[in-house]
Design a protein around this motif. Structure first.
Motif, mmCIF file in Angstrom:
data_model
loop_
_atom_site.group_PDB
_atom_site.id
_atom_site.type_symbol
_atom_site.label_atom_id
_atom_site.label_comp_id
_atom_site.label_asym_id
_atom_site.label_seq_id
_atom_site.Cartn_x
_atom_site.Cartn_y
_atom_site.Cartn_z
ATOM 1 N N TYR A 1 5.363 6.237 -1.271
ATOM 2 C CA TYR A 1 6.161 6.558 -0.094
ATOM 3 C C TYR A 1 7.360 5.644 0.096
ATOM 4 N N GLU B 1 1.273 4.270 -2.884
ATOM 5 C CA GLU B 1 1.148 5.697 -2.582
ATOM 6 C C GLU B 1 2.431 6.470 -2.900
ATOM 7 N N GLU C 1 0.831 -1.206 0.000
ATOM 8 C CA GLU C 1 0.000 0.000 0.000
ATOM 9 C C GLU C 1 0.866 1.257 0.000
#
Length: 108
Positions: free
Chosen positions: A84, A82, A78
């Motif tokens: 990150y 995103e 996840e």
């Protein structure tokens, strides 16, 4: 009258977790079966763990945040979606510049 098609559903499992004794685990998901993205505390914990290390394996991250490796891998996926973190090889992640900036915005 409320629309029950949008209400969250809680799944309960009595399966034996791989890293603990027999127990019950609960997972809240949307009616369509999807699990909502992780909360800010877990994001902060994972991002901090990656910030403190260079390339880090899922098993090392799982140990650092005291979570099961499968759960940790799912959360890393996840965070990668995103932008990150970035996967450098199979099961190994590193914090991106965007992840570092986002981590700085998260407050205790």
């Amino acid at each position: 009258m409320t629309d029950s098609s949008q209400a969250p559903v809680t799944l309960v499992s009595n399966a034996e977790p791989a890293d603990a004794g027999i127990g019950t685990s609960m997972l809240t998901c949307d009616v369509d079966g999807t699990v909502p993205f992780m909360d800010r505390d877990l994001k902060r914990t994972l991002l901090r763990a990656l910030d403190e290390r260079e390339d880090t394996s899922v098993s090392s991250l799982a140990e650092a945040i005291e979570a099961h490796p499968i759960t940790t891998d799912q959360r890393c996926y996840e965070l990668q979606q995103e932008g990150y973190i970035r996967q450098t090889s199979a099961g190994v992640y590193v914090l991106t510049d965007s992840g570092e900036e986002y981590l700085n915005t998260l407050t205790e």
